[in-house]
Design a protein around this motif. Structure first.
Motif, PDB file in Angstrom:
ATOM      1  N   SER A 123     -27.885  11.550  57.999  1.00 19.07           N
ATOM      2  CA  SER A 123     -29.401  11.755  58.362  1.00 19.07           C
ATOM      3  C   SER A 123     -29.802  12.464  56.584  1.00 19.07           C
ATOM      4  O   SER A 123     -31.280  11.993  56.942  1.00 19.07           O
ATOM      5  N   ASN A 124     -28.981  12.912  55.622  1.00 16.52           N
ATOM      6  CA  ASN A 124     -29.350  13.745  54.734  1.00 16.52           C
ATOM      7  C   ASN A 124     -28.758  13.119  54.046  1.00 16.52           C
ATOM      8  O   ASN A 124     -28.568  14.260  52.521  1.00 16.52           O
ATOM      9  N   ASN A 165     -29.956  14.238  50.216  1.00 16.47           N
ATOM     10  CA  ASN A 165     -30.121  15.769  49.299  1.00 16.47           C
ATOM     11  C   ASN A 165     -28.461  15.670  49.229  1.00 16.47           C
ATOM     12  O   ASN A 165     -27.953  16.424  47.753  1.00 16.47           O
ATOM     13  N   GLU A 211     -25.596  21.629  52.675  1.00 15.60           N
ATOM     14  CA  GLU A 211     -26.224  20.492  52.869  1.00 15.60           C
ATOM     15  C   GLU A 211     -24.734  19.235  53.911  1.00 15.60           C
ATOM     16  O   GLU A 211     -25.459  19.033  54.654  1.00 15.60           O
ATOM     17  N   ALA A 268     -24.419  14.483  58.622  1.00 13.51           N
ATOM     18  CA  ALA A 268     -25.470  15.351  58.035  1.00 13.51           C
ATOM     19  C   ALA A 268     -25.264  14.055  56.322  1.00 13.51           C
ATOM     20  O   ALA A 268     -26.146  13.589  56.161  1.00 13.51           O
TER      21      ALA A 268
END
Length: 170
Positions: free
Chosen positions: A51-52, A55, A101, A48
């Motif tokens: 890739s995120n 956020n 998230e 995460a």
């Protein structure tokens, strides 16, 4: 080593050193966390984070630029620590949003991440010890290689001198 085996693939892909994963494994063990849950949780956390990032940075109240730079510069473990540090001062609601998230789907990952947050000083200490030990090991290997190169160089020169003395003497 079981922990490292469970997270080795994502660690390698995200440029987290084996020494850093060993430190994380040591804290996992010392805080009596399940290796299976820890491995799954860290795989989700790191995936995460990679890739995120945007956020997660917002949810963690960390500069997107700073978090992205850490990841891009191969300092992903430092990015993990920064996210954990931010969680220390968050309300439960903010922590819950950040955990979502990070890929948390329930209590198991939440419990593991909470253990890391609670033992963040230990994690930092273990990271420093692991990094120092790794550097020391690299230093020893480099010194050995220098000695080997020196010895090999001496032998090669002796061989050439011997060859010149007996083969080329007509």
């Amino acid at each position: 080593t079981d922990f490292i085996g469970r997270v080795g693939g994502i660690a390698s892909a995200s440029k987290i050193a084996i020494s850093e994963m060993a430190a994380l494994g040591a804290v996992t063990d010392a805080s009596a966390q399940s290796i299976e849950i820890a491995g799954t949780s860290m795989n989700k956390f790191i995936s995460a984070l990679m890739s995120n990032t945007e956020n997660i940075a917002y949810a963690a109240n960390i500069s997107v630029k700073d978090l992205q730079e850490l990841i891009n510069n191969g300092q992903t473990m430092e990015a993990v620590v920064r996210v954990l540090e931010s969680m220390q001062t968050m309300s439960r609601g903010a922590q819950s949003a950040l955990l979502k998230e990070l890929g948390s789907e329930g209590a198991r990952m939440n419990q593991y991440v909470a253990a890391l947050v609670s033992n963040l000083d230990m994690l930092k200490e273990q990271l420093a010890i692991s990094r120092d030990a790794f550097e020391e090991n690299v230093s020893v290997i480099n010194e050995y290689n220098v000695k080997q190169e020196s010895a090999a160089g001496i032998l090669e020169r002796m061989k050439n001198s011997f060859k010149d003395a007996f083969v080329n003497s007509r």
